[in-house]
Design a protein around this motif. Sequence first.
Motif, PDB file in Angstrom:
ATOM      1  N   MET A   1       0.825  -1.214   0.000  1.00 13.74           N
ATOM      2  CA  MET A   1       0.000   0.000   0.000  1.00 13.74           C
ATOM      3  C   MET A   1       0.857   1.262   0.000  1.00 13.74           C
ATOM      4  SD  MET A   1      -2.931   1.126   2.727  1.00 13.74           S
ATOM      5  CE  MET A   1      -1.718   1.232   4.051  1.00 13.74           C
ATOM      6  N   PHE A   2       1.926   1.221   0.850  1.00 12.44           N
ATOM      7  CA  PHE A   2       2.795   2.393   0.910  1.00 12.44           C
ATOM      8  C   PHE A   2       3.530   2.623  -0.428  1.00 12.44           C
ATOM      9  CE2 PHE A   2       2.424   1.256   5.455  1.00 12.44           C
ATOM     10  CZ  PHE A   2       1.975   2.480   5.941  1.00 12.44           C
ATOM     11  N   LYS A   3       3.896   1.503  -1.096  1.00  7.84           N
ATOM     12  CA  LYS A   3       4.554   1.629  -2.413  1.00  7.84           C
ATOM     13  C   LYS A   3       3.619   2.254  -3.431  1.00  7.84           C
ATOM     14  CE  LYS A   3       7.822  -2.177  -1.898  1.00  7.84           C
ATOM     15  NZ  LYS A   3       8.273  -3.478  -2.447  1.00  7.84           N
ATOM     16  N   THR A   4       2.353   1.875  -3.383  1.00  3.96           N
ATOM     17  CA  THR A   4       1.372   2.428  -4.320  1.00  3.96           C
ATOM     18  C   THR A   4       1.158   3.910  -4.071  1.00  3.96           C
ATOM     19  OG1 THR A   4       0.255   0.287  -4.421  1.00  3.96           O
ATOM     20  CG2 THR A   4      -0.978   2.216  -5.159  1.00  3.96           C
ATOM     21  N   ILE A   5       1.038   4.289  -2.793  1.00  3.64           N
ATOM     22  CA  ILE A   5       0.859   5.709  -2.463  1.00  3.64           C
ATOM     23  C   ILE A   5       2.084   6.518  -2.880  1.00  3.64           C
ATOM     24  CG2 ILE A   5       0.598   7.319  -0.556  1.00  3.64           C
ATOM     25  CD1 ILE A   5      -1.057   5.217   0.896  1.00  3.64           C
ATOM     26  N   SER A   6       3.288   5.971  -2.637  1.00  3.44           N
ATOM     27  CA  SER A   6       4.533   6.669  -3.010  1.00  3.44           C
ATOM     28  C   SER A   6       4.621   6.859  -4.506  1.00  3.44           C
ATOM     29  CB  SER A   6       5.738   5.863  -2.508  1.00  3.44           C
ATOM     30  OG  SER A   6       6.941   6.475  -2.930  1.00  3.44           O
ATOM     31  N   ARG A   7       4.240   5.807  -5.257  1.00  2.96           N
ATOM     32  CA  ARG A   7       4.273   5.903  -6.713  1.00  2.96           C
ATOM     33  C   ARG A   7       3.284   6.953  -7.202  1.00  2.96           C
ATOM     34  NH1 ARG A   7       2.994   1.091  -7.695  1.00  2.96           N
ATOM     35  NH2 ARG A   7       5.111   0.245  -7.631  1.00  2.96           N
ATOM     36  N   GLN A   8       2.093   6.981  -6.594  1.00  5.05           N
ATOM     37  CA  GLN A   8       1.094   7.964  -6.998  1.00  5.05           C
ATOM     38  C   GLN A   8       1.553   9.396  -6.699  1.00  5.05           C
ATOM     39  OE1 GLN A   8      -2.411   6.712  -4.938  1.00  5.05           O
ATOM     40  NE2 GLN A   8      -2.959   5.149  -6.480  1.00  5.05           N
ATOM     41  N   LEU A   9       2.198   9.568  -5.540  1.00  2.00           N
ATOM     42  CA  LEU A   9       2.711  10.900  -5.196  1.00  2.00           C
ATOM     43  C   LEU A   9       3.806  11.344  -6.172  1.00  2.00           C
ATOM     44  CD1 LEU A   9       2.865  10.662  -1.297  1.00  2.00           C
ATOM     45  CD2 LEU A   9       1.283  12.027  -2.684  1.00  2.00           C
ATOM     46  N   THR A  10       4.662  10.388  -6.529  1.00  2.00           N
ATOM     47  CA  THR A  10       5.732  10.707  -7.483  1.00  2.00           C
ATOM     48  C   THR A  10       5.167  11.116  -8.837  1.00  2.00           C
ATOM     49  OG1 THR A  10       7.214   9.129  -6.391  1.00  2.00           O
ATOM     50  CG2 THR A  10       7.786   9.813  -8.633  1.00  2.00           C
ATOM     51  N   LEU A  11       4.151  10.325  -9.287  1.00  2.00           N
ATOM     52  CA  LEU A  11       3.536  10.655 -10.570  1.00  2.00           C
ATOM     53  C   LEU A  11       2.813  11.995 -10.520  1.00  2.00           C
ATOM     54  CD1 LEU A  11       2.093   7.142 -11.566  1.00  2.00           C
ATOM     55  CD2 LEU A  11       4.078   8.332 -12.539  1.00  2.00           C
ATOM     56  N   ALA A  12       2.174  12.262  -9.370  1.00  2.00           N
ATOM     57  CA  ALA A  12       1.477  13.550  -9.220  1.00  2.00           C
ATOM     58  C   ALA A  12       2.470  14.714  -9.239  1.00  2.00           C
ATOM     59  CB  ALA A  12       0.663  13.544  -7.921  1.00  2.00           C
ATOM     60  N   ALA A  13       3.635  14.518  -8.576  1.00  2.00           N
ATOM     61  CA  ALA A  13       4.657  15.567  -8.561  1.00  2.00           C
ATOM     62  C   ALA A  13       5.198  15.821  -9.963  1.00  2.00           C
ATOM     63  CB  ALA A  13       5.785  15.184  -7.606  1.00  2.00           C
ATOM     64  N   LEU A  14       5.454  14.735 -10.720  1.00  2.00           N
ATOM     65  CA  LEU A  14       5.941  14.889 -12.091  1.00  2.00           C
ATOM     66  C   LEU A  14       4.913  15.603 -12.967  1.00  2.00           C
ATOM     67  CD1 LEU A  14       7.626  11.408 -12.696  1.00  2.00           C
ATOM     68  CD2 LEU A  14       8.760  13.633 -12.442  1.00  2.00           C
ATOM     69  N   ALA A  15       3.640  15.197 -12.775  1.00  2.00           N
ATOM     70  CA  ALA A  15       2.590  15.848 -13.566  1.00  2.00           C
ATOM     71  C   ALA A  15       2.489  17.330 -13.233  1.00  2.00           C
ATOM     72  CB  ALA A  15       1.246  15.150 -13.309  1.00  2.00           C
ATOM     73  N   LEU A  16       2.623  17.656 -11.923  1.00  4.39           N
ATOM     74  CA  LEU A  16       2.573  19.058 -11.511  1.00  4.39           C
ATOM     75  C   LEU A  16       3.733  19.853 -12.092  1.00  4.39           C
ATOM     76  CD1 LEU A  16       1.197  21.223  -9.807  1.00  4.39           C
ATOM     77  CD2 LEU A  16       2.582  20.468  -7.838  1.00  4.39           C
ATOM     78  N   MET A  17       4.933  19.239 -12.112  1.00  5.91           N
ATOM     79  CA  MET A  17       6.105  19.914 -12.681  1.00  5.91           C
ATOM     80  C   MET A  17       5.912  20.145 -14.179  1.00  5.91           C
ATOM     81  SD  MET A  17       9.242  17.967 -10.716  1.00  5.91           S
ATOM     82  CE  MET A  17      10.438  18.824 -11.743  1.00  5.91           C
ATOM     83  N   LEU A  18       5.391  19.148 -14.872  1.00  7.80           N
ATOM     84  CA  LEU A  18       5.149  19.311 -16.306  1.00  7.80           C
ATOM     85  C   LEU A  18       4.101  20.390 -16.567  1.00  7.80           C
ATOM     86  CD1 LEU A  18       5.109  15.567 -17.484  1.00  7.80           C
ATOM     87  CD2 LEU A  18       6.875  17.291 -17.931  1.00  7.80           C
ATOM     88  N   LEU A  19       3.075  20.413 -15.721  1.00 13.44           N
ATOM     89  CA  LEU A  19       2.049  21.438 -15.878  1.00 13.44           C
ATOM     90  C   LEU A  19       2.605  22.833 -15.637  1.00 13.44           C
ATOM     91  CD1 LEU A  19      -0.928  22.134 -16.346  1.00 13.44           C
ATOM     92  CD2 LEU A  19      -1.324  21.779 -13.898  1.00 13.44           C
ATOM     93  N   MET A  20       3.465  22.962 -14.618  1.00 14.55           N
ATOM     94  CA  MET A  20       4.088  24.256 -14.329  1.00 14.55           C
ATOM     95  C   MET A  20       4.997  24.684 -15.481  1.00 14.55           C
ATOM     96  SD  MET A  20       5.036  23.861 -10.269  1.00 14.55           S
ATOM     97  CE  MET A  20       5.947  25.408 -10.330  1.00 14.55           C
ATOM     98  N   ALA A  21       5.774  23.733 -16.026  1.00 15.26           N
ATOM     99  CA  ALA A  21       6.664  24.055 -17.145  1.00 15.26           C
ATOM    100  C   ALA A  21       5.871  24.503 -18.360  1.00 15.26           C
ATOM    101  CB  ALA A  21       7.534  22.848 -17.483  1.00 15.26           C
TER     102      ALA A  21
END
Length: 254
Positions: A1-21
């Motif tokens: 469960m923690f791995k899934t949450i960590s992966r989702q947070l990482t993907l969300a952070a990448l998506a946010l960075m791409l959106l900001m760029a």
Amino acid sequence: MFKTISRQLTLAALALMLLMAASIYAVMAWRGQPLVIEASQSLVDRTGGSIVNALDAQLSRVEGNTSSLAALAESLPRDEALYLQAFPRVVDDNGNSAIAGGGIWPEPGAFESGVERFSFFWARNSQGDLDFLDDYNAADIAPYQEEEWYSSARGAEPGQCVWSTAYRDPTTGVAMVTCSVPYYLDDEFAGVATIDMQLDGVAEFLTENGGATGGYAFVLDSAGNVIHFPVLIWKRTRCKGWRTLRTVCLGCSP
């Protein structure tokens, strides 16, 4: 469960960075680029205006001195010794290196009755001093009254400078343009006063100042002939080495 949450947070952070760029790029493309272009154009306009004003100042100075020569020719007694003494100081313009020469060119019989050619011309030598040249009064060459810089001033208003097209003087070999101002005696055309402006100085000035914005400056004469155009060096990634061109960038040779 923690791995899934960590992966989702990482993907969300990448998506946010791409959106900001993407947002930053959109803002720069929409607002930033036009502002940069506008600022660049303003700099080009100011630089070009300063170059034009500097050249206008040189031309106005030449025109004023030539008008002074014409006024002297109208007012002074027609005395050869007096002409030889008075006119060189005006032509010299305190040693102005932009001046190639100048003088007085009377109509046939206007200075001395029965004499077709009686010009008073001074040219700047390699030491920067003025030498009196009598070459244009020789009988074995075409009359100076037939030259374009002379004939173009016929009928011009008193004090009006008529600029010639660019040419190379056949006697001195100097590339120049001539300011010609007619003068009148008893309300009749009596000849032309001239001052010659060297083109080498114009080319040096444009070379020194034309690249201030990363571009170049060129100048045309009144007939549209090129007086000065800089030598441009172009480098293309698909070219072998450098190519030197005098007009526009052509296709690179293989």
